[in-house]
Design an enzyme around this catalytic site. Structure first.
Site, PDB file in Angstrom:
ATOM      1  N   ASP A   3     -69.092  46.581 -20.790  1.00  0.00           N
ATOM      2  CA  ASP A   3     -69.510  45.154 -21.057  1.00  0.00           C
ATOM      3  C   ASP A   3     -69.677  44.732 -22.216  1.00  0.00           C
ATOM      4  O   ASP A   3     -70.959  45.369 -22.214  1.00  0.00           O
ATOM      5  CB  ASP A   3     -70.135  45.031 -19.835  1.00  0.00           C
ATOM      6  CG  ASP A   3     -69.373  45.270 -18.446  1.00  0.00           C
ATOM      7  OD1 ASP A   3     -68.290  45.445 -17.749  1.00  0.00           O
ATOM      8  OD2 ASP A   3     -69.480  43.874 -17.646  1.00  0.00           O
ATOM      9  N   LYS A  33     -65.452  37.289 -14.736  1.00  0.00           N
ATOM     10  CA  LYS A  33     -66.674  37.993 -14.076  1.00  0.00           C
ATOM     11  C   LYS A  33     -67.579  37.126 -14.164  1.00  0.00           C
ATOM     12  O   LYS A  33     -68.367  36.531 -15.253  1.00  0.00           O
ATOM     13  CB  LYS A  33     -67.071  39.612 -14.892  1.00  0.00           C
ATOM     14  CG  LYS A  33     -68.214  40.225 -14.277  1.00  0.00           C
ATOM     15  CD  LYS A  33     -68.538  40.964 -14.561  1.00  0.00           C
ATOM     16  CE  LYS A  33     -70.119  42.050 -14.517  1.00  0.00           C
ATOM     17  NZ  LYS A  33     -70.269  43.233 -14.853  1.00  0.00           N
ATOM     18  N   LYS A  54     -66.807  37.354 -18.968  1.00  0.00           N
ATOM     19  CA  LYS A  54     -67.729  36.757 -18.312  1.00  0.00           C
ATOM     20  C   LYS A  54     -69.595  36.573 -19.078  1.00  0.00           C
ATOM     21  O   LYS A  54     -69.307  36.433 -20.031  1.00  0.00           O
ATOM     22  CB  LYS A  54     -68.767  38.817 -18.908  1.00  0.00           C
ATOM     23  CG  LYS A  54     -70.019  39.333 -17.839  1.00  0.00           C
ATOM     24  CD  LYS A  54     -70.085  40.512 -18.012  1.00  0.00           C
ATOM     25  CE  LYS A  54     -71.981  40.568 -17.155  1.00  0.00           C
ATOM     26  NZ  LYS A  54     -72.235  42.677 -17.295  1.00  0.00           N
TER      27      LYS A  54
END
Length: 217
Positions: free
Chosen positions: A89, A183, A153
Site C-alpha cells: 500500500d 479500498k 485507497k
C-alpha cells in the site's frame, strides 16, 4: 453480513510493540481477515507467522506522507517483497498531485506498481482524500487506474480525516470499468461504518478496530 474477508487488519502505530503485533496476527488468523497490514519492519515476522494460513501479509510504502523519492519507494517495496510481503500500500506524492504535476505522480506510482507486479504482488495506492478536492480525488483515482494498480485507497489514517462515503463514491465512479478497485481506510469503527463504505463502492477495508467491526469487542 460478514466483513472478515474485506478487512486488512491494521497496526501502523509508531509505538507498536512486538506483543501487539503478535496479538494482531492471532486475531487475523482466528477471524480469517484478508491481511495483516503493518509497517515494513514487521513484514518478515508477519509473513513467517502467517505461513500456511488463509491470511496474507501487507505493508505500507512511502508512509505516511508519500514524499519519499521514487527510488526509495521502489527500494522499500523490493525490500518488503524480499521479506515475504503479498500486498503493498503505497502513498501517492500528494504535493505533486496538488501541484498538478500529473506526469510525475503517475511515474512515481507506476514504478512501484511495476516492481510489485513483477513479483506477483498486489499494489494499492493511497491518495489521502482528506487533502484533495473532489476534482483531485477523481483525477488521482484515474491516474491510479491508468498505472494498472490493483486498488486506489482513501487514506493513511494519519492525516486530518479517514475514509468518507463521498470520497469512496467519487473514487468508485472514477475507476468504474477498469481493473482497479477501491479500498476505504481510516475511521471505520463499526459494522455500520464498514457497510456504508461497501455500499459506496469499496471492496476492501483498512481497519484497526477490526474486532469491533465484526462484533467481538
Amino acid at each position: 453480513m460478514e466483513y472478515n474477508k474485506y478487512i486488512d487488519h491494521t497496526l501502523l502505530a509508531p509505538d507498536a510493540t512486538e506483543d501487539q503485533i503478535d496479538t494482531v496476527i492471532k486475531q487475523a488468523i482466528d477471524n480469517h481477515f484478508h491481511t495483516v497490514m503493518v509497517n515494513p519492519y514487521w513484514v518478515a515476522k508477519v509473513h513467517h507467522a502467517l505461513a500456511e494460513t488463509d491470511v496474507v501479509t501487507a505493508c505500507v510504502i512511502g508512509f505516511p506522507l508519500g514524499a519519499n523519492t521514487t527510488k526509495i519507494k521502489v527500494a522499500e517495496a523490493e525490500d518488503a517483497i524480499d521479506n515475504g510481503v503479498d500486498e503493498l500500500d503505497m502513498v501517492m506524492n500528494i504535493g505533486e498531485m496538488k501541484s498538478k504535476h500529473y506526469d510525475k505522480v503517475e511515474a512515481d506510482i507506476q514504478a512501484v506498481v511495476d516492481a510489485g507486479h513483477k513479483a506477483g504482488k498486489l499494489v494499492k495506492v493511497i491518495i489521502e482524500t482528506c487533502l484533495l478536492t473532489d476534482d483531485e480525488i477523481t483525477k488521482a483515482s484515474q491516474i491510479v487506474a491508468k498505472t494498472g494498480a490493483d486498488f486506489v485507497k482513501t487514506s493513511t489514517g494519519f492525516s486530518t480525516e479517514g475514509a468518507t462515503v463521498h470520497g469512496v463514491e467519487l473514487m468508485a465512479a472514477a475507476v468504474k470499468g477498469t481493473d482497479t478497485a477501491v479500498k476505504a481506510s481510516g475511521g471505520i469503527h463499526s459494522a455500520a461504518d464498514a457497510q456504508a463504505m461497501i455500499d459506496a463502492g469499496a471492496t476492501r477495508l483498512g481497519v484497526s478496530h477490526s474486532m469491533q467491526v465484526i462484533g467481538k469487542e
